[in-house]
Design a protein around this motif. Structure first.
Motif, mmCIF file in Angstrom:
data_model
loop_
_atom_site.group_PDB
_atom_site.id
_atom_site.type_symbol
_atom_site.label_atom_id
_atom_site.label_comp_id
_atom_site.label_asym_id
_atom_site.label_seq_id
_atom_site.Cartn_x
_atom_site.Cartn_y
_atom_site.Cartn_z
ATOM 1 N N LYS B 292 3.462 -6.154 9.475
ATOM 2 C CA LYS B 292 2.176 -6.088 8.789
ATOM 3 C C LYS B 292 1.792 -7.494 8.324
ATOM 4 O O LYS B 292 2.440 -8.058 7.449
ATOM 5 N N VAL B 293 0.766 -8.043 8.956
ATOM 6 C CA VAL B 293 0.277 -9.365 8.583
ATOM 7 C C VAL B 293 -1.136 -9.206 8.057
ATOM 8 O O VAL B 293 -1.963 -8.572 8.707
ATOM 9 N N ALA B 294 -1.412 -9.733 6.866
ATOM 10 C CA ALA B 294 -2.751 -9.579 6.295
ATOM 11 C C ALA B 294 -3.136 -10.850 5.560
ATOM 12 O O ALA B 294 -2.281 -11.541 5.012
ATOM 13 N N THR B 295 -4.435 -11.144 5.581
ATOM 14 C CA THR B 295 -4.921 -12.311 4.855
ATOM 15 C C THR B 295 -4.580 -12.144 3.385
ATOM 16 O O THR B 295 -4.749 -11.082 2.810
ATOM 17 N N TYR B 514 -3.056 -18.460 3.299
ATOM 18 C CA TYR B 514 -1.829 -17.764 3.677
ATOM 19 C C TYR B 514 -2.108 -16.369 4.249
ATOM 20 O O TYR B 514 -3.150 -15.773 3.986
ATOM 21 N N VAL B 515 -1.118 -15.864 4.953
ATOM 22 C CA VAL B 515 -1.125 -14.434 5.253
ATOM 23 C C VAL B 515 0.124 -13.826 4.586
ATOM 24 O O VAL B 515 1.136 -14.499 4.419
ATOM 25 N N ALA B 531 -5.543 -7.982 -0.226
ATOM 26 C CA ALA B 531 -5.546 -9.433 -0.428
ATOM 27 C C ALA B 531 -4.526 -9.884 -1.462
ATOM 28 O O ALA B 531 -3.959 -10.965 -1.357
ATOM 29 N N LEU B 532 -4.298 -9.063 -2.495
ATOM 30 C CA LEU B 532 -3.361 -9.471 -3.525
ATOM 31 C C LEU B 532 -1.923 -9.103 -3.155
ATOM 32 O O LEU B 532 -0.994 -9.380 -3.895
ATOM 33 N N ASP B 533 -1.754 -8.491 -1.995
ATOM 34 C CA ASP B 533 -0.435 -8.161 -1.480
ATOM 35 C C ASP B 533 0.357 -7.295 -2.475
ATOM 36 O O ASP B 533 1.515 -7.522 -2.748
ATOM 37 N N ARG B 534 -0.329 -6.293 -3.040
ATOM 38 C CA ARG B 534 0.343 -5.376 -3.961
ATOM 39 C C ARG B 534 0.517 -4.037 -3.268
ATOM 40 O O ARG B 534 -0.448 -3.489 -2.722
#
Lengths: 306, 549
Positions: B292-295, B514-515, B531-534
């Protein structure tokens, strides 16, 4: 013997004090502090923190505050694990390192000495060369290569054993112990082979042989004990190194042992944890060296009579 | 020594051998009859990198602590799986017309993990404790929006004077210093979760330890071993417990990405904290569905120390160096994980905010290089008089490769040789904050809430994160105007203007956004990139597991 031991222990006190002073100085002159982060702290917050953790006091005062605590057996709270004292963290992680290191050393002794003796009894045969080749490989390949390879083979490919410490299910000790023991096996095999060959070539062994003793009897009665003396000299530092935890093995398998705490503690500028561990290491090494000196006496009568 | 004594010593070795065999056999046998496999237990296994320093939300600024605390607690507001704001403990709220007073109505069924009701007083207590200098809190960004908080932190006012009032057990009123349009988003952060006062009174600092810690979120803390694991279990009292699917969550401390990856591959982890950089392509090939890669709301940048030469008072030189860097090469040839090249400071994707761009963003790299040369010469440098500059970064493979590439780009385009200096992370931090030896330095910035302000605030004159030492009255003024503005459109215009100014003066070189990277087992359902990677555990489930779906 008792007097000798007591004398050595007393002599260790100034050494330890010096170690504490040195550790304190080194830890504190390292740039950066335990509360630094990329998100900076407002100055008033920084001031509040410095006050709460006594970091605003002059260094000598902090040193004596720390020393006073240590003398009372209190190593202070950890700067990183802020709800835990250093004593608690050491009490939690030392048994883990001890168990791992103890098992690894035991395994290394049995296999290493066995292989060394086997090789020494058949010098320059295929067995000898094979054992020494394996030992040489064991010495040459560093743990940080061996450990992941073990994981890849036994955990990822075969799925026989867990890859990490916190996995559910048993067997989690096997791979770390193996990884930790392998280089020691190699060293012990080489040392014991060399020293046993030396002893087996000596006059009194030849005499024993001339008297008709079997190889087993010669080993048991005459050869093994003197051959163990160089092994013993090696064992002192080796045991200290293995018991206090292997940084690499603990990191690869995610084991909460002393070695890992030492490294992450240093990186996090966890002043109290690093110093607590330094003191523990110093005390252990002093004790183990003392133990080795005493064991010399057991193995070598000449040392005892001095 | 007589011969008869000797044979008695030899069995010692036989004994040792025996012990080893017994131990090894015992350990091997232990495998059977032990706890069943990962999947059968409805336990979620997550990697967490390094471990939380403390679960006292006021005494930490570690991301790992906040990750765990997001599972343990809940603020007045919460975020859903996509990161959007939803009601938390407060079921509704009213904002006064001037934007300065918020009145929250708490839900009646909110409970602590020991069954106590969650009251307005618990929030008031927590916020006062956070501001109290005696707490020596590390993360105060959220509370400083509340009236008098800054003065309390500085020791000028008593904690009681903080602008929070528990009107009744279910009504909380908060007065702000300035209208803060993103205030609700601040309330999601673990530092703004309520704290169970009587357990702090009973246990002191030890209240945050397993056995003592009382929390109000979907999970409660059942175990913690520094350097190894954090264990959580479902909080049966949680008001939304019916929608929590997973019974237990284990956070495994694995700072080494390769070790973590192996744990994932051997089926011991459901979710990883990271993905090893050097074998990223391989991972993509082997785990196309799991990767899983996300901005991410984070920027990778180089800062200039603008209070010392050579970058003091020389925006041309700063721009020249920035222009000479081919950002496409960095993300396509070096990082290669889908990162976006950065030409602004604020990441794209914020609703109602139009990010300013560096003036040269529209040019081709060739045009940029030509202009960069002219600027470089205009600043007084050239072949005979090359720039001497040091580039500092913290020790890491990726940082090193990026620094080497940029060194080469500068050499190629401008003809000077930057000196690369890698430093251990905390040494670099100390140097950046001292601003004495630094010239160009690597850093990153992660927004704490999805608002341009969370980025732009870093370059205010008095910001402790302003590592460049850049001071602009105009910028501060624009930020202040935005802070007092209640019209969201006007506020965005001020913030955009501030960013434009920042990108003209260029105390920094934006490099890329970053991603976030995780491996998520296909057994896990409910994962959503944000976006906040939570990724709160309560939104996840293990459908293949009895009781986990």
């Amino acid at each position: 013997m008792l007097r000798f031991a007591l004398g050595r222990l007393l002599a260790a006190i100034p050494t330890l004090l010096f170690v504490v002073l040195l550790a304190f100085t080194l830890v504190r002159i390292a740039p950066g502090g335990p509360f630094d982060a990329e998100r900076g702290l407002p100055p008033e917050v920084e001031a509040n923190i410095a006050e709460a953790y006594h970091l605003d006091e002059p260094l000598p005062k902090q040193f004596f505050r720390y020393l006073g605590g240590v003398l009372r057996g209190d190593f202070g709270p950890s700067f990183r694990y802020r709800n835990y004292s250093v004593t608690e963290i050491i009490a939690d992680s030392f048994p883990t390192s001890l168990l791992l290191g103890g098992l690894a050393m035991l395994l290394a002794l049995v296999i290493g000495l066995g292989a060394g003796v086997l090789a020494a009894l058949r010098p320059n045969t295929f067995t000898d060369r094979a054992v020494m080749a394996v030992a040489m490989t064991g010495i040459s390949i560093p743990i940080f290569v061996v450990a992941p390879l073990l994981v890849l083979l036994f955990a990822v490919s075969l799925g026989w054993l867990p890859a990490g410490w916190t996995a559910q299910g048993g067997g989690r000790l096997v791979l770390p112990v193996l990884a930790l023991a392998l280089p020691q096996v190699a060293y012990l095999a080489r040392i014991s082979r060399a020293s046993l060959l030396d002893v087996l070539g000596s006059d009194y062994v030849r005499t024993a042989r001339a008297q008709g003793l079997t190889t087993a009897a010669i080993l048991r009665v005459h050869a093994l004990k003197p051959a163990l003396i160089p092994v013993l000299s090696y064992l002192g530092p080796a045991v200290a190194a293995v018991l206090t935890g292997s940084v690499v093995v603990e990191q690869v398998f995610g084991i909460p042992g002393l070695g890992r705490h030492f490294v992450t503690g240093a990186l996090n500028r966890d002043y109290t944890l690093v110093m607590g561990l330094v003191i523990l290491y110093a005390a252990l090494i002093i004790l183990l060296n003392l133990l080795v000196d005493i064991l010399y006496g057991v193995l070598d009568p000449r040392v005892r009579t001095q | 020594m007589t011969e008869s004594q000797n044979p008695r010593r030899l069995p010692l070795f036989a004994l040792l051998a025996g012990v080893v065999v017994v131990v090894v056999v015992a350990v091997l046998l232990q495998r059977d009859g032990e706890a069943p496999d990962v999947a059968e237990q409805n336990t979620l296994h997550r990697g967490i990198g390094s471990d939380p320093d403390t679960l006292d939300a006021h005494k930490t600024n570690a991301l790992q602590s906040f990750t765990v605390l997001n599972d343990l607690g809940e603020g007045l507001m919460a975020d859903d799986r996509h990161g959007a704001l939803i009601p938390g403990v407060a079921e509704s709220h009213v904002v006064s017309e001037d934007g300065l007073r918020y009145t929250f109505k708490l839900r009646e069924d909110a409970r602590w993990s020991n069954g106590d009701p969650v009251t307005a007083g618990d929030f008031a207590y927590a916020y006062r404790r956070l501001a109290d200098p005696a707490t020596a809190a590390l993360y105060v960004d959220s509370v400083t929006a509340i009236a008098n908080a800054k003065a309390i932190i500085a020791g000028e006012l008593e904690p009681d004077s903080l602008g929070v009032t528990a009107i009744d057990p279910l009504t909380l009123e908060i007065s702000l210093e300035q209208p803060t349009p993103y205030f609700l988003a601040l309330l999601v952060h673990p530092s703004m979760h309520p704290i169970h006062e009587s357990s702090v009174k009973a246990h002191g600092d030890a209240f945050a330890r397993p056995g003592n810690l009382v929390t109000n979120g979907a999970y409660r803390l059942t175990g913690l071993r520094p350097g190894a694991i954090v264990e959580l279990e479902r909080n049966d009292y949680y008001w939304d417990n019916a929608n929590t699917a997973i019974d237990r969550v284990h956070y495994h401390v694995l700072p080494e990405p390769m070790s973590e990856y192996n744990r994932f591959r051997s089926g011991e982890l459901h979710i990883t904290d990271s993905v090893p950089t050097d074998i990223f392509e391989q991972v993509r090939e082997d785990f196309p569905d799991e990767l899983k890669v996300a901005t991410s709301f984070t920027i990778y940048y180089y800062g200039y120390n603008v209070i010392r030469p050579p970058f003091k008072d020389s925006p041309e030189l700063r721009q020249a160096l920035s222009m000479a860097i081919d950002r496409d090469v960095l993300v396509e040839k070096i990082t290669r994980r889908g990162e976006q090249p950065a030409y602004s400071w604020v990441p794209p994707g914020i609703e109602g905010y139009e990010s300013a761009q560096l003036s040269f963003a529209g040019l081709s790299q060739q045009e940029r290089t030509e202009q960069a040369r002219r600027l470089y010469q205009a600043a007084g440098y050239g072949e005979d008089n090359p720039l001497e500059v040091e580039l500092r970064y913290n020790t890491s493979d990726t940082h090193q490769r990026i620094a080497l590439a940029i060194q080469a780009m500068w050499r190629e385009a401008l003809g000077f040789e930057a000196t690369l200096i890698n430093e251990e992370f905390r040494v670099l931090l100390a140097n950046m904050q001292a601003r004495e030896v630094t010239q160009v330095f690597r850093s990153s910035w992660k927004g704490a809430y999805v608002d341009a302000h969370s980025f732009l605030t870093a370059f205010e004159s008095d910001s402790p994160s302003n590592l460049a030492g850049w001071v602009s009255e105009e910028y501060d003024d624009l930020m202040q105007r935005a802070a007092t503005q209640t019209d969201p459109g006007m506020r965005s215009r001020y913030l955009e203007e501030a960013e434009r100014l920042l990108l003209i003066e260029q105390p920094l070189i934006p490099l890329y956004f970053y991603v976030s990277k995780h491996l998520v087992s296909t057994e896990v359902a409910g994962w959503a990139d944000n976006a906040l990677d939570r990724h709160h555990s309560r939104y996840l489930s293990l459908p293949g597991v009895a009781g986990g779906g």
